[in-house]
Design a protein around this motif. Sequence first.
Motif, PDB file in Angstrom:
ATOM      1  N   ARG A   1       0.791  -1.223   0.000  1.00 52.95           N
ATOM      2  CA  ARG A   1       0.000   0.000   0.000  1.00 52.95           C
ATOM      3  C   ARG A   1       0.825   1.275   0.000  1.00 52.95           C
ATOM      4  O   ARG A   1       0.260   2.375  -0.067  1.00 52.95           O
ATOM      5  N   PHE A   2       2.138   1.190   0.073  1.00 58.15           N
ATOM      6  CA  PHE A   2       2.955   2.386   0.243  1.00 58.15           C
ATOM      7  C   PHE A   2       3.480   2.972  -1.068  1.00 58.15           C
ATOM      8  O   PHE A   2       3.385   4.157  -1.312  1.00 58.15           O
ATOM      9  N   PHE A   3       4.063   2.124  -1.907  1.00 60.08           N
ATOM     10  CA  PHE A   3       4.726   2.616  -3.110  1.00 60.08           C
ATOM     11  C   PHE A   3       3.826   2.498  -4.330  1.00 60.08           C
ATOM     12  O   PHE A   3       3.084   1.528  -4.492  1.00 60.08           O
ATOM     13  N   ALA A   4       3.903   3.513  -5.205  1.00 57.78           N
ATOM     14  CA  ALA A   4       3.135   3.473  -6.449  1.00 57.78           C
ATOM     15  C   ALA A   4       3.595   2.321  -7.326  1.00 57.78           C
ATOM     16  O   ALA A   4       2.795   1.679  -8.000  1.00 57.78           O
ATOM     17  N   ASP A   5       4.902   2.053  -7.319  1.00 55.16           N
ATOM     18  CA  ASP A   5       5.473   0.942  -8.065  1.00 55.16           C
ATOM     19  C   ASP A   5       5.319  -0.328  -7.239  1.00 55.16           C
ATOM     20  O   ASP A   5       5.990  -0.507  -6.221  1.00 55.16           O
ATOM     21  N   LEU A   6       4.443  -1.220  -7.680  1.00 51.84           N
ATOM     22  CA  LEU A   6       4.168  -2.447  -6.940  1.00 51.84           C
ATOM     23  C   LEU A   6       5.438  -3.261  -6.703  1.00 51.84           C
ATOM     24  O   LEU A   6       5.589  -3.908  -5.655  1.00 51.84           O
ATOM     25  N   PHE A   7       6.373  -3.218  -7.648  1.00 52.04           N
ATOM     26  CA  PHE A   7       7.560  -4.058  -7.537  1.00 52.04           C
ATOM     27  C   PHE A   7       8.517  -3.583  -6.442  1.00 52.04           C
ATOM     28  O   PHE A   7       9.395  -4.333  -6.035  1.00 52.04           O
ATOM     29  N   LYS A   8       8.344  -2.377  -5.954  1.00 51.49           N
ATOM     30  CA  LYS A   8       9.175  -1.911  -4.839  1.00 51.49           C
ATOM     31  C   LYS A   8       8.786  -2.618  -3.543  1.00 51.49           C
ATOM     32  O   LYS A   8       9.448  -2.487  -2.533  1.00 51.49           O
ATOM     33  N   HIS A   9       7.703  -3.397  -3.571  1.00 50.85           N
ATOM     34  CA  HIS A   9       7.263  -4.193  -2.419  1.00 50.85           C
ATOM     35  C   HIS A   9       7.675  -5.659  -2.558  1.00 50.85           C
ATOM     36  O   HIS A   9       7.263  -6.490  -1.748  1.00 50.85           O
ATOM     37  N   SER A  10       8.467  -5.992  -3.550  1.00 55.49           N
ATOM     38  CA  SER A  10       8.759  -7.401  -3.824  1.00 55.49           C
ATOM     39  C   SER A  10       9.825  -7.963  -2.889  1.00 55.49           C
ATOM     40  O   SER A  10      10.546  -7.227  -2.212  1.00 55.49           O
TER      41      SER A  10
ATOM     42  N   GLY B   1      -6.322  -5.657 -10.665  1.00 52.13           N
ATOM     43  CA  GLY B   1      -6.445  -4.637 -11.699  1.00 52.13           C
ATOM     44  C   GLY B   1      -5.434  -4.837 -12.807  1.00 52.13           C
ATOM     45  O   GLY B   1      -4.715  -5.845 -12.849  1.00 52.13           O
ATOM     46  N   ILE B   2      -5.377  -3.880 -13.706  1.00 53.59           N
ATOM     47  CA  ILE B   2      -4.453  -3.911 -14.834  1.00 53.59           C
ATOM     48  C   ILE B   2      -3.201  -3.110 -14.465  1.00 53.59           C
ATOM     49  O   ILE B   2      -3.309  -1.973 -13.998  1.00 53.59           O
ATOM     50  N   TYR B   3      -2.042  -3.710 -14.690  1.00 53.97           N
ATOM     51  CA  TYR B   3      -0.764  -3.079 -14.369  1.00 53.97           C
ATOM     52  C   TYR B   3       0.120  -3.022 -15.612  1.00 53.97           C
ATOM     53  O   TYR B   3      -0.003  -3.855 -16.520  1.00 53.97           O
ATOM     54  N   ILE B   4       1.007  -2.032 -15.631  1.00 52.54           N
ATOM     55  CA  ILE B   4       1.962  -1.886 -16.726  1.00 52.54           C
ATOM     56  C   ILE B   4       3.368  -2.134 -16.193  1.00 52.54           C
ATOM     57  O   ILE B   4       3.792  -1.492 -15.225  1.00 52.54           O
TER      58      ILE B   4
ATOM     59  N   SER C   1       8.258  -2.230 -25.537  1.00 51.56           N
ATOM     60  CA  SER C   1       8.317  -1.110 -24.597  1.00 51.56           C
ATOM     61  C   SER C   1       7.625  -1.377 -23.265  1.00 51.56           C
ATOM     62  O   SER C   1       7.913  -0.712 -22.270  1.00 51.56           O
ATOM     63  N   MET C   2       6.708  -2.341 -23.221  1.00 56.97           N
ATOM     64  CA  MET C   2       6.005  -2.586 -21.960  1.00 56.97           C
ATOM     65  C   MET C   2       5.275  -3.920 -22.014  1.00 56.97           C
ATOM     66  O   MET C   2       5.106  -4.535 -23.065  1.00 56.97           O
ATOM     67  N   ILE C   3       4.844  -4.368 -20.805  1.00 58.65           N
ATOM     68  CA  ILE C   3       4.038  -5.577 -20.662  1.00 58.65           C
ATOM     69  C   ILE C   3       2.781  -5.203 -19.892  1.00 58.65           C
ATOM     70  O   ILE C   3       2.862  -4.596 -18.820  1.00 58.65           O
ATOM     71  N   LEU C   4       1.626  -5.534 -20.434  1.00 61.87           N
ATOM     72  CA  LEU C   4       0.358  -5.270 -19.769  1.00 61.87           C
ATOM     73  C   LEU C   4      -0.055  -6.539 -19.021  1.00 61.87           C
ATOM     74  O   LEU C   4      -0.163  -7.614 -19.618  1.00 61.87           O
ATOM     75  N   VAL C   5      -0.267  -6.419 -17.709  1.00 59.95           N
ATOM     76  CA  VAL C   5      -0.527  -7.586 -16.866  1.00 59.95           C
ATOM     77  C   VAL C   5      -1.849  -7.411 -16.119  1.00 59.95           C
ATOM     78  O   VAL C   5      -2.100  -6.364 -15.528  1.00 59.95           O
ATOM     79  N   ASN C   6      -2.668  -8.438 -16.157  1.00 55.88           N
ATOM     80  CA  ASN C   6      -3.905  -8.468 -15.374  1.00 55.88           C
ATOM     81  C   ASN C   6      -3.631  -9.237 -14.080  1.00 55.88           C
ATOM     82  O   ASN C   6      -3.289 -10.421 -14.110  1.00 55.88           O
ATOM     83  N   ILE C   7      -3.759  -8.557 -12.953  1.00 60.08           N
ATOM     84  CA  ILE C   7      -3.505  -9.187 -11.655  1.00 60.08           C
ATOM     85  C   ILE C   7      -4.830  -9.406 -10.940  1.00 60.08           C
ATOM     86  O   ILE C   7      -5.595  -8.472 -10.714  1.00 60.08           O
ATOM     87  N   THR C   8      -5.106 -10.655 -10.617  1.00 59.95           N
ATOM     88  CA  THR C   8      -6.298 -11.019  -9.851  1.00 59.95           C
ATOM     89  C   THR C   8      -5.837 -11.559  -8.506  1.00 59.95           C
ATOM     90  O   THR C   8      -5.273 -12.649  -8.422  1.00 59.95           O
TER      91      THR C   8
ATOM     92  N   LEU D   1      13.127  -2.687 -13.101  1.00 57.07           N
ATOM     93  CA  LEU D   1      11.794  -3.183 -13.436  1.00 57.07           C
ATOM     94  C   LEU D   1      10.756  -2.494 -12.559  1.00 57.07           C
ATOM     95  O   LEU D   1      10.955  -2.334 -11.352  1.00 57.07           O
ATOM     96  N   SER D   2       9.663  -2.072 -13.158  1.00 55.13           N
ATOM     97  CA  SER D   2       8.580  -1.429 -12.408  1.00 55.13           C
ATOM     98  C   SER D   2       7.241  -2.019 -12.826  1.00 55.13           C
ATOM     99  O   SER D   2       7.074  -2.486 -13.955  1.00 55.13           O
ATOM    100  N   ILE D   3       6.290  -2.012 -11.896  1.00 53.81           N
ATOM    101  CA  ILE D   3       4.935  -2.505 -12.148  1.00 53.81           C
ATOM    102  C   ILE D   3       3.963  -1.489 -11.551  1.00 53.81           C
ATOM    103  O   ILE D   3       3.709  -1.486 -10.345  1.00 53.81           O
ATOM    104  N   PHE D   4       3.417  -0.627 -12.408  1.00 52.33           N
ATOM    105  CA  PHE D   4       2.516   0.421 -11.955  1.00 52.33           C
ATOM    106  C   PHE D   4       1.068   0.098 -12.301  1.00 52.33           C
ATOM    107  O   PHE D   4       0.789  -0.447 -13.378  1.00 52.33           O
ATOM    108  N   PRO D   5       0.107   0.432 -11.435  1.00 48.01           N
ATOM    109  CA  PRO D   5      -1.299   0.340 -11.833  1.00 48.01           C
ATOM    110  C   PRO D   5      -1.514   1.207 -13.064  1.00 48.01           C
ATOM    111  O   PRO D   5      -0.892   2.264 -13.203  1.00 48.01           O
ATOM    112  N   ILE D   6      -2.378   0.769 -13.955  1.00 52.53           N
ATOM    113  CA  ILE D   6      -2.569   1.507 -15.204  1.00 52.53           C
ATOM    114  C   ILE D   6      -3.037   2.937 -14.940  1.00 52.53           C
ATOM    115  O   ILE D   6      -2.766   3.847 -15.723  1.00 52.53           O
ATOM    116  N   GLN D   7      -3.708   3.159 -13.793  1.00 51.33           N
ATOM    117  CA  GLN D   7      -4.158   4.505 -13.454  1.00 51.33           C
ATOM    118  C   GLN D   7      -2.984   5.436 -13.164  1.00 51.33           C
ATOM    119  O   GLN D   7      -3.113   6.659 -13.240  1.00 51.33           O
TER     120      GLN D   7
END
Length: 277
Positions: A47-56, A137-140, A163-170, A191-197
Amino acid sequence: MKRLTSRLTAACVLLATTAAALPNVGFNLAPLGIDGQNVDYRETSTRFFADLFKHSTSFRENNCCNDDTAAQLGAFSISTGAQTGAWVGYGIPTNHQVVWRDDGYPANLDRWTSGTTEYRVTAVAHVGKGANNIRSGIYICRFDGQGDVDFEKDGAVILKNSSMILVNITANQGLRVRITRTNTSDPLHNLSIFPIQLASRSFPEYPFHPDFLAEIRGASILRFSGWSRVDANDYNAQNQPRSWASRTAIYSQTQAGQGGGGGAAGGAGPPGASGTF
């Protein structure tokens, strides 16, 4: 005496009014790992970082949980290209061991053949554990360098181009990220994984999730000891002096590794730089 009392009353009123006008709320930020211990880094809250992968979990340091060892070996048929066995965290020959970069990414992922089989080394990191830790949701996904990335468990690739990978995370089990190939001359990194928003954002220019910033808005004090995994436990190695050179930096693969993180210190550029958020 009346004049002194009046002055004291006026002073008290002034202090009370000033105190009420000043923000006096502080937050003791919880450890990035949900249980607050160095047990299972997949439990990191996201819940802290916009980049989901910074929580990996850390590619380099992840040696827990059986199915999430840092480097994993797979066997593939040379004739068909099909995988012939499950990924395992053992059996990598000495001359094919992974060399880890300072930022936590693999500098090599070797492949070699024996008979009719090709063996491939991969690097694995995990985000979240269970359905409560990742927002569906959808992540880039984007990265620098050259290589290939696969998503397993809760991640399904919708679209992949140069240039990017579009990933659906359920959200269900957590997200496994596997680097399957990296170019030793230009290794995959950043590597970064951001919500599409939040697709227009980038790290470290916009490190924190807008919802998190909204939660702490108005706070006068933020305490980061939890993020650094420092506590009152006499047996916690994190309470001991640490090496500055091995600190979690802004350019590090994750902010939730064994060394703690959250941008306590680090560099905004390549390994060796210095700075803070």
